[in-house]
Design an enzyme around this catalytic site. Structure first.
Site, PDB file in Angstrom:
ATOM      1  N   ALA A 174       2.159  11.969 -36.046  1.00  0.00           N
ATOM      2  CA  ALA A 174       2.981  12.518 -34.968  1.00  0.00           C
ATOM      3  C   ALA A 174       3.060  14.045 -35.077  1.00  0.00           C
ATOM      4  CB  ALA A 174       4.364  11.901 -34.980  1.00  0.00           C
TER       5      ALA A 174
ATOM      6  N   GLY B 217       0.818  -1.219   0.000  1.00  0.00           N
ATOM      7  CA  GLY B 217       0.000   0.000   0.000  1.00  0.00           C
ATOM      8  C   GLY B 217       0.843   1.257   0.000  1.00  0.00           C
TER       9      GLY B 217
HETATM   10  C1  HXC Z   1       4.241  -3.725  11.402  1.00  0.00           C
HETATM   11  C2  HXC Z   1       6.400  -3.599  10.671  1.00  0.00           C
HETATM   12  C3  HXC Z   1       5.985  -3.628   9.342  1.00  0.00           C
HETATM   13  C4  HXC Z   1       4.582  -3.708   9.091  1.00  0.00           C
HETATM   14  C5  HXC Z   1       8.110  -3.496   9.355  1.00  0.00           C
HETATM   15  N1  HXC Z   1       7.728  -3.514  10.625  1.00  0.00           N
HETATM   16  N2  HXC Z   1       7.062  -3.569   8.540  1.00  0.00           N
HETATM   17  N3  HXC Z   1       5.535  -3.642  11.686  1.00  0.00           N
HETATM   18  N4  HXC Z   1       3.760  -3.747  10.152  1.00  0.00           N
HETATM   19  N5  HXC Z   1       4.097  -3.723   7.854  1.00  0.00           N
HETATM   20  C6  HXC Z   1       8.593  -3.449  11.812  1.00  0.00           C
HETATM   21  C7  HXC Z   1       9.448  -4.682  11.984  1.00  0.00           C
HETATM   22  O1  HXC Z   1       8.727  -5.673  12.678  1.00  0.00           O
HETATM   23  C8  HXC Z   1      10.596  -4.126  12.821  1.00  0.00           C
HETATM   24  O2  HXC Z   1      10.160  -4.010  14.149  1.00  0.00           O
HETATM   25  C9  HXC Z   1      10.749  -2.717  12.289  1.00  0.00           C
HETATM   26  O3  HXC Z   1       9.515  -2.406  11.635  1.00  0.00           O
HETATM   27  C10 HXC Z   1      11.845  -2.589  11.281  1.00  0.00           C
HETATM   28  O4  HXC Z   1      11.684  -3.595  10.307  1.00  0.00           O
HETATM   29  P1  HXC Z   1      12.887  -4.535   9.840  1.00  0.00           P
HETATM   30  O5  HXC Z   1      12.278  -5.660   9.125  1.00  0.00           O
HETATM   31  O6  HXC Z   1      13.801  -4.809  10.983  1.00  0.00           O
HETATM   32  O7  HXC Z   1      13.644  -3.553   8.836  1.00  0.00           O
HETATM   33  P2  HXC Z   1      14.322  -3.891   7.458  1.00  0.00           P
HETATM   34  O8  HXC Z   1      15.210  -5.072   7.586  1.00  0.00           O
HETATM   35  O9  HXC Z   1      14.944  -2.598   7.025  1.00  0.00           O
HETATM   36  O10 HXC Z   1      13.152  -4.293   6.464  1.00  0.00           O
HETATM   37  C11 HXC Z   1      12.153  -3.354   6.134  1.00  0.00           C
HETATM   38  C12 HXC Z   1      11.010  -4.029   5.336  1.00  0.00           C
HETATM   39  C13 HXC Z   1      10.506  -5.265   6.096  1.00  0.00           C
HETATM   40  C14 HXC Z   1      11.551  -4.427   3.947  1.00  0.00           C
HETATM   41  C15 HXC Z   1       9.916  -2.980   5.133  1.00  0.00           C
HETATM   42  O11 HXC Z   1      10.271  -4.883   7.454  1.00  0.00           O
HETATM   43  C16 HXC Z   1       9.249  -5.826   5.540  1.00  0.00           C
HETATM   44  O12 HXC Z   1       9.280  -6.565   4.538  1.00  0.00           O
HETATM   45  N6  HXC Z   1       8.100  -5.501   6.159  1.00  0.00           N
HETATM   46  C17 HXC Z   1       6.829  -6.053   5.778  1.00  0.00           C
HETATM   47  C18 HXC Z   1       6.365  -5.457   4.479  1.00  0.00           C
HETATM   48  C19 HXC Z   1       4.940  -5.857   4.165  1.00  0.00           C
HETATM   49  O13 HXC Z   1       4.701  -7.007   3.795  1.00  0.00           O
HETATM   50  N7  HXC Z   1       3.991  -4.952   4.445  1.00  0.00           N
HETATM   51  C20 HXC Z   1       2.598  -5.186   4.299  1.00  0.00           C
HETATM   52  C21 HXC Z   1       2.235  -4.831   2.910  1.00  0.00           C
HETATM   53  S1  HXC Z   1       0.547  -5.162   2.627  1.00  0.00           S
HETATM   54  P3  HXC Z   1      11.151  -4.212  15.382  1.00  0.00           P
HETATM   55  O14 HXC Z   1      10.280  -4.080  16.557  1.00  0.00           O
HETATM   56  O15 HXC Z   1      11.791  -5.537  15.195  1.00  0.00           O
HETATM   57  O16 HXC Z   1      12.146  -3.100  15.262  1.00  0.00           O
HETATM   58  C22 HXC Z   1      -0.055  -3.678   2.327  1.00  0.00           C
HETATM   59  C23 HXC Z   1      -1.470  -3.742   1.884  1.00  0.00           C
HETATM   60  C24 HXC Z   1      -2.031  -2.395   1.614  1.00  0.00           C
HETATM   61  O17 HXC Z   1       0.549  -2.698   2.445  1.00  0.00           O
HETATM   62  C25 HXC Z   1      -2.925  -2.529   0.431  1.00  0.00           C
HETATM   63  C26 HXC Z   1      -3.646  -1.265   0.161  1.00  0.00           C
HETATM   64  C27 HXC Z   1      -4.174  -1.285  -1.252  1.00  0.00           C
END
Ligand code: HXC
Length: 520
Positions: free
Chosen positions: A411, A178
């Protein structure tokens, strides 16, 4: 000795200060240090870089999430992971939201998204641009569908702001799911080389399609500019992204009811003799159209948009005599300046932006036509090319066209011909306004004569020259009033500036309708 009342007040003030300091620390010193170690600024540092000193007024600083799932109950989320408010940028108000990756990865829950929407609505009510600094893991997973609802509210607000106030997204960190779609609904995306943007990440792609790709290859700034055309500007880092944003804002009005700010100063309107030398005598020789653009805009200051996407067309902002113009120009250096699917999309979108925000459009034409080919036809060049026709025809801002060299066939029409509503059309003496190139035309029209000739090559050359001297000049188009004036190249800046000056008060009404149906 201080009074009891005074002592209590001081305690409250100390408490307030402590609370604010804590909130400003976001996810804490350790996470802030990690953010900085990754070469990134923090959410608040980005705002400090963007907004004028001491101008930022924060909104809903004490906001907290309301989630009780998955251990979230009672967990502190300073500012709920997004700093929002209003500040001035070079003296003009701009509403800002800046996601804090140190708080739950900048993930967007219900309250987080409502804060973003609150800043957007304020931008709408006050007619000021909205800048969203993105650094987020996307929807906050613990909040489940509440975060989806929050995102939907942001998308809805993006759409309401669209065409009313400029919206600019900075992609400063991960932008997954999102988090990528709100930027996609804004007018310009500036991505840093530290950031990646994608709908589904490499691991999901690997599972679903088996493709092995790194996050950088998939969603890095270069990839999202060059291959997908999603990104408009690439910046080395946060500092540069902010500078790009400021420069971009300087060209734009604050809203659709205003004109862009006029850059004060004295502007020379002298002939530019170098323009007489830019176009090679041999019509097959390429040259860089940016050499022309730079000699028409003030001080050669041209801000190119989507520099490495569909490079056969060049679009961007400049100023002529202090006023912002949008430039659309075929690029003969790349595929001879042909119009294809991607360049049509790029130009049409830019034209729509200029029209929405009262920015006159100056078009430089040197194109041999639309690109032939099966992949172009299957890819929908009819639909995509039609976007350019639609965008120019629908645009009511002043439109000035300069035909530099080739203007062939469809064009020619698509590049803002007189009959597509150009207010003023200038042609250089090198202009060839024709249904097609003289070589191809001679082969068709004089097919029999060439076949019958003893010396076919000589006959071909003779008939080609005959066609060229008849149609491949600007004078037939001039006689049909498709060209207002044939000008010496050196006079172009003067001619464009004078035309724009006289068109400044242009006001064109169109039939009332809900909206047109631009081919999508
Ligand atoms: C809650 C989250 C989070 C999320 C990251 N964090 N993404 N918490 N919801 N979506 C938290 C992690 O748990 C971690 O917490 C801290 O943020 C930092 O993340 P890391 O993974 O340690 O950082 P990094 O290695 O830099 O990786 C970043 C990242 C990865 C690539 C963004 O965190 C990731 O893949 N996150 C999930 C992405 C995802 O699938 N999102 C949902 C998309 S669905 P702590 O406490 O350990 O520090 C979506 C649907 C919307 O968005 C649709 C609308 C149309």
């Amino acid at each position: 000795m201080p009074s009891t009342q005074g002592t209590q007040s001081q305690a409250r003030i100390d408490d307030l200060r402590r609370r604010k300091e804590t909130i400003k620390l976001g996810g804490g010193e350790e996470k802030l240090a990690k953010q900085r170690a990754g070469g990134k600024l923090t959410a608040r540092e980005r705002i400090d870089a963007l907004a004028d000193a001491n101008s930022f007024q924060e909104f809903s600083m004490f906001a907290q999430h309301r989630c009780n799932y998955f251990g979230m109950a009672g967990k502190d989320a300073p500012a709920d992971g997004v700093v929002t408010g209003v500040g001035t940028v070079d003296g003009r108000y701009v509403h800002i939201a800046s996601q804090d990756f140190t708080v739950f990865g900048g993930s967007a829950g219900e309250v987080h998204s409502e804060k973003v929407v609150e800043a957007m609505r304020a931008a709408l009510r006050t007619g000021t641009p909205f800048v969203f600094l993105n650094d987020s893991g996307g929807a906050r997973i613990q909040e489940g569908i509440d975060s989806l609802s929050g995102y939907a509210k942001v998308f809805y607000a993006n759409t309401q702001l669209s065409g009313v106030v400029p919206q600019i997204s900075l992609i400063c960190g991960p932008c997954a799911g999102g988090a990528a779609y709100s930027p996609a609904l804004t007018d310009f995306i500036i991505q840093t080389r530290h950031a990646q943007m994608f709908i589904t990440g490499p691991s999901v792609i690997k599972q679903v399609t088996g493709e092995d790709v790194s996050a950088e290859e998939l969603g890095g700034a270069e990839a999202q500019m060059h291959y997908s055309g999603v990104v408009h500007f690439v910046a080395e880092d946060d500092e540069e992204a902010v500078l790009v944003c400021k420069r971009l804002l300087s060209f734009l009005p604050s809203n659709n009811l205003e004109d862009a700010p006029v850059q004060p100063g004295e502007y020379s309107l002298e002939p530019e003799p170098a323009l007489n030398e830019v176009v090679p005598e041999d019509a097959r020789q390429p040259y860089d159209i940016r050499d022309v653009v730079a000699r028409v805009v003030d001080y050669g200051d041209f801000m190119e948009v989507q520099e490495t996407y569909a490079e056969n067309i060049v679009v961007g902002f400049g100023r002529v005599a202090g006023r912002t113009v949008g430039i659309v120009a075929n690029q003969p250096k790349v595929f001879a300046g042909v119009l294809d699917i991607n360049s049509s999309d790029k130009a049409a979108r830019f034209i729509r932006f200029c029209n929405a925000f009262n920015i006159p459009i100056v078009t430089f034409v040197d194109t041999p036509g639309f690109l032939p080919g099966v992949s172009q036809e299957y890819g929908g060049i009819i639909r995509h090319g039609a976007k350019v026709l639609f965008a120019y025809s629908a645009a009511t801002v002043p439109k000035v066209s300069v035909i530099v060299r080739k203007a062939y066939g469809g064009a020619y029409v698509a590049m803002c011909a007189r009959d597509l509503g150009a207010d003023r059309v200038f042609a250089w003496p090198s202009a060839e306004i024709a249904v097609m190139g003289a070589d191809g035309a001679a082969e068709i029209v004089f097919k029999r004569e060439i076949e019958a000739a003893e010396d076919k090559a000589a006959a071909r050359a003779e008939f080609t020259e005959k066609y060229r001297s008849t149609f491949s000049t600007p004078y037939v188009a001039g006689s049909r009033r498709m060209v207002d004036d044939v000008i010496e190249p050196a006079q172009t800046r003067i001619a464009v500036a004078r035309a724009l000056e006289s068109l400044h008060t242009k006001h064109e009404l169109r039939p009332a309708k809900k909206h047109g149906l631009m081919p999508m």
